[in-house]
Write an enzyme that holds these catalytic residues in place. Structure first.
Site, PDB file in Angstrom:
ATOM      1  CE  LYS A 190      -3.386  -2.885   0.109  1.00  7.31           C
ATOM      2  NZ  LYS A 190      -4.216  -3.414   1.169  1.00  7.31           N
TER       3      LYS A 190
HETATM    4  C1  LIG Z   1      -5.153  -4.598   1.551  1.00  3.66           C
HETATM    5  C2  LIG Z   1      -6.645  -4.560   1.582  1.00  3.66           C
HETATM    6  C3  LIG Z   1      -7.384  -4.983   2.690  1.00  3.66           C
HETATM    7  C4  LIG Z   1      -6.785  -5.687   3.851  1.00  3.66           C
HETATM    8  O1  LIG Z   1      -5.733  -5.074   4.460  1.00  3.66           O
HETATM    9  P1  LIG Z   1      -4.656  -5.936   5.251  1.00  3.66           P
HETATM   10  O2  LIG Z   1      -3.869  -4.869   5.954  1.00  3.66           O
HETATM   11  O3  LIG Z   1      -3.852  -6.693   4.260  1.00  3.66           O
HETATM   12  O4  LIG Z   1      -5.391  -6.816   6.189  1.00  3.66           O
HETATM   13  C5  LIG Z   1      -8.758  -4.800   2.665  1.00  3.66           C
HETATM   14  N1  LIG Z   1      -9.382  -4.275   1.607  1.00  3.66           N
HETATM   15  C6  LIG Z   1      -8.714  -3.889   0.514  1.00  3.66           C
HETATM   16  C7  LIG Z   1      -9.463  -3.301  -0.635  1.00  3.66           C
HETATM   17  C8  LIG Z   1      -7.323  -4.044   0.452  1.00  3.66           C
HETATM   18  O5  LIG Z   1      -6.657  -3.721  -0.652  1.00  3.66           O
END
Ligand SMILES: *Cc1c(COP(=O)(O)O)cnc(C)c1O
Length: 398
Positions: A190
């Protein structure tokens, strides 16, 4: 020398991040210490959110939001099918039903129309919440979706895991100007990272308090909320120092102080990260226009300034005469990573067993064509040119 392999996403860690984490590790608290609150304060300031709750990851954040809003068995929630599994799964964690919504085939985003179609399909069920996903970092039409949620008495959750640093209708994503909750992930792919980590923002102090309880076993330590006088207080009325109360069980979804130290250090660079990603996406878009009609950039929805997490191309694999798997393998052989975001969640075997016949043609059309290309802060302009050049040759576009 062969050029470096370009993954579809990766973190950007500098010496200042390393120093911040090392300092936290040498401090008095590894967890539940002052850096957690400091990170939450920084996050509130960055997003304009009245409250920010740090937690162990974005999935935990979605689960906290689902618990805090009291979603449960007998309830249902609308979730766009074009998302990561976690958006739908958090609804199942609390025993509620998922009503999948379709998406716009050119943006992959849920719209007021696809949300309304999902609500109509759910007629007779107690639909309590609408989840919106800011796919790729591009924001859904929040003013219209908020109006739809209000008309239908739905709580509104933004899955903003892709969109940290973006703006929608003139307000930062996460300010909760439109929704009841916004949920972020700080996973390494991210825009900013804590290793693993998440944050939920809200404007509602009661929801904030509930999420803080559920983040730590459901424990309430504030005497103002104790319900048992004889257990919670001494005869003279002072609160018992050891006492805590649990109204409903929660989880251990806490983030550590050293993760929050990394989160703070990364947040301090967020504007730079977001701006550079926007430059790279702009360059990609221009280059991808040149691959028409075999490939095109993602459709844009006016009204937002995206916080780009992914840079998808929409590709006509049939016209190129090559399967997507083959294109990905050939790109990989040229040192270029790519990924598909996402296989529609309603077609996962688990959700297929619940609803074997549901068809969502907008999501199908988007899924057919989508391929995420490398996008991360450390990329050079030339990397974009190399990726699009490789894509052109793999697709036979030149
Ligand atoms: C990455 C992501 C999540 C989950 O986040 P984590 O930190 O990996 O648990 C949830 N929703 C979306 C759309 C994501 O891209």
């Amino acid at each position: 020398m062969a050029p470096a392999y370009l993954p579809y996403g990766r973190q950007s860690i500098d010496d200042d991040d390393v120093r911040a984490v090392a300092e936290a590790l040498r401090g008095d608290y590894l967890t539940t210490g002052p850096l957690v609150a400091a990170f939450e304060k920084d996050f509130s300031a960055k997003t304009g959110a009245p409250h920010a709750v740090a937690c162990s990851n974005g999935t935990a954040g979605l689960h906290l939001a689902a618990m805090a809003m009291g979603l449960g068995p007998g309830d249902a929630a609308i979730v766009p099918t074009m998302t990561f599994l976690a958006t739908a799964n958090c609804v199942r964690y609390v025993g509620a039903d998922v009503v999948f919504a379709d998406v716009d085939p050119s943006t992959g985003l849920i719209t007021p129309e696809t949300a309304a179609a999902a609500l109509a399909r759910a007629s007779g069920r107690r639909v309590k919440a609408l989840f919106v996903v800011h796919l790729n970092g591009q924001c859904a039409d929040m003013p219209a979706l908020a109006a739809f949620a209000k008309e239908n008495g739905l709580l509104l959750v933004e899955d903003a895991c892709h969109a940290l640093g973006g703006e929608v209708a003139g307000t930062p994503v996460g300010s909760c100007a439109f929704g009841n909750f916004a949920v972020f992930s700080l996973h390494p792919v991210k825009t900013a990272t804590m290793g693993e980590g998440g944050v939920v923002t809200t404007a509602d102090p009661d929801l904030d308090r509930l999420m803080r309880r559920y983040r730590s076993h459901g424990m309430e330590r504030d005497p103002a909320f104790f319900t048992s006088r004889p257990d919670g207080f001494d005869a003279d009325g002072s609160a018992n120092p050891w006492y805590y109360e649990m109204e409903a069980p929660g989880y251990n979804y806490r983030a550590t102080d050293f993760q929050c130290a990394l989160g703070r250090s990364q947040l301090s660079k967020l504007d730079r990260f977001v701006a550079r990603r926007a430059e790279l996406v702009a360059r990609y878009r221009t280059r991808l226009e040149g691959l028409a009609p075999l490939a095109a950039p993602l459709g844009l929805l006016p009204g937002s300034r995206p916080g780009w997490h992914l840079c998808p191309a929409l590709i006509d694999f049939k016209a190129a005469g090559k399967s997507r798997g083959k294109v990905m393998r050939e790109l990989s052989a040229l040192g270029i990573g790519s990924q598909v975001h996402y296989f529609p969640v309603h077609r996962q075997p688990y959700y297929r067993r619940i609803d074997p016949v549901l068809r969502l043609p907008g999501a199908e059309a988007y899924y057919e064509r989508v391929l995420s290309l490398p996008l991360f802060y450390g990329m050079a302009d030339e990397d974009v040119d190399r990726v699009v050049g490789a894509l052109a040759s793999v697709l036979g576009a030149q």
